[in-house]
Enzyme design. Structure first.
Site: not given
Ligand code: HXC
Length: 258
Positions: A65, A109, A112, A132
């Site tokens: 998400a 997400g 999921e 998460e």
């Molecule tokens: C918003 C995101 C994002 C996310 C990545 N980006 N994941 N933006 N939401 N979930 C953005 C980063 O901010 C960055 O933007 C760009 O994408 C590239 O990501 P980087 O982090 O620079 O890349 P990298 O170093 O290769 O790392 C990749 C990664 C990391 C390991 C996937 O991005 C990461 O940990 N992302 C979050 C993963 C996460 O926690 N997912 C769960 C979300 S909660 P900029 O602008 O800085 O370039 C969820 C809840 C679901 O999903 C339930 C809802 C009801």
């Protein structure tokens, strides 16, 4: 219809939907979700579409998400909007088969979303995770329930509590994905599988999908009874006559969906 966060193309009865927010690793924001819902509605309504493939980019299926969109929301807003509820139900109620073709990150997400599809084909580069907990929250689109059913309690707890990612080989070993293929063959393999599904009786495909889904929701006895009833009911369709006649006549069947 023109989409900004998706690329959608239909070839030979298969609709390929590609998530396309490369700047955010296909994070699921509200625009992407509403466009994906519209693309699903269009594919469901189009009688010529028999199967779908959902994919992302080489780097990410979807990194979850959209954290930036979500971070300032209050409990009242999340509850009032039933955040992700309508989308999850749309996927759960979708009647045509959807194959997830996953390369790179499928996190939160994104993992999921892949599990909401009917089966997952993974590239060797795929990484699955429910991170998460790192954000102080929990999965919210079925991750705690579906991942546990796919891979069992121990691996699900490990992934959900430590945020450890699973690579493609482990995901296949654990039953999360059906096949692992080289990254440059992912779309070809998924489209091949989808074309095979699309060549079957669409009525039989829908009933088979319903039956496998029932295995997650019912007791064994109820599921087996439902299977027998639907198996019998398939004899009401022309496609059953065609499928069996084609076998006897040693030719390829031509299913009409009637
Ligand atoms: C918003 C995101 C994002 C996310 C990545 N980006 N994941 N933006 N939401 N979930 C953005 C980063 O901010 C960055 O933007 C760009 O994408 C590239 O990501 P980087 O982090 O620079 O890349 P990298 O170093 O290769 O790392 C990749 C990664 C990391 C390991 C996937 O991005 C990461 O940990 N992302 C979050 C993963 C996460 O926690 N997912 C769960 C979300 S909660 P900029 O602008 O800085 O370039 C969820 C809840 C679901 O999903 C339930 C809802 C009801």
């Amino acid at each position: 219809m023109a989409y900004e966060t998706l690329i959608v193309e239909t070839t030979d009865a298969v609709t390929l939907i590609r998530l396309n927010r490369p700047e955010a690793l296909n994070a699921l924001n509200s625009q992407l979700l509403s466009e994906l819902t519209a693309a699903l509605d269009a594919a469901e309504a189009d009688e010529t579409v028999r199967c779908l493939v959902l994919t992302g980019s080489d780097r990410a299926f979807a990194a979850g998400a959209d954290i930036k969109e979500m971070s300032d929301k209050t409990y009242a807003q999340m509850f009032a909007a039933d955040f992700f509820g309508a989308f999850a139900r749309r996927m759960e109620q979708f009647r045509k088969p959807i194959i997830a073709a996953v390369a790179g990150y499928a996190l939160g997400g994104g993992c999921e979303l892949a599990m909401l599809c009917d089966f997952i084909i993974a590239a060797e580069t795929a990484k699955f995770g429910q991170p998460e907990i790192n954000l102080g929250v929990a999965p919210g689109i079925g991750g705690t329930q579906r991942l546990t059913r796919f891979v069992g309690k121990s691996k699900a707890m490990d992934m959900i509590l430590t945020a450890r990612m699973m690579d493609a080989a482990e995901a296949e070993r654990s039953g999360l994905v059906s096949r692992v293929v080289p990254a440059d063959k992912l779309i070809e393999e998924a489209m091949g599988a989808a074309t095979k599904v699309a060549s079957q009786s669409p009525l039989a495909v829908m009933m088979n999908k319903e039956l496998v889904e029932a295995a997650y929701e019912t007791t064994l006895a109820t599921g087996v009874a439902l299977e027998r009833r639907l198996f019998h009911s398939l004899f009401a369709f022309d496609d059953q006559k065609e499928g069996m006649a084609a076998f006897v006549e040693k030719r390829k069947p031509s299913f009409k969906g009637s």
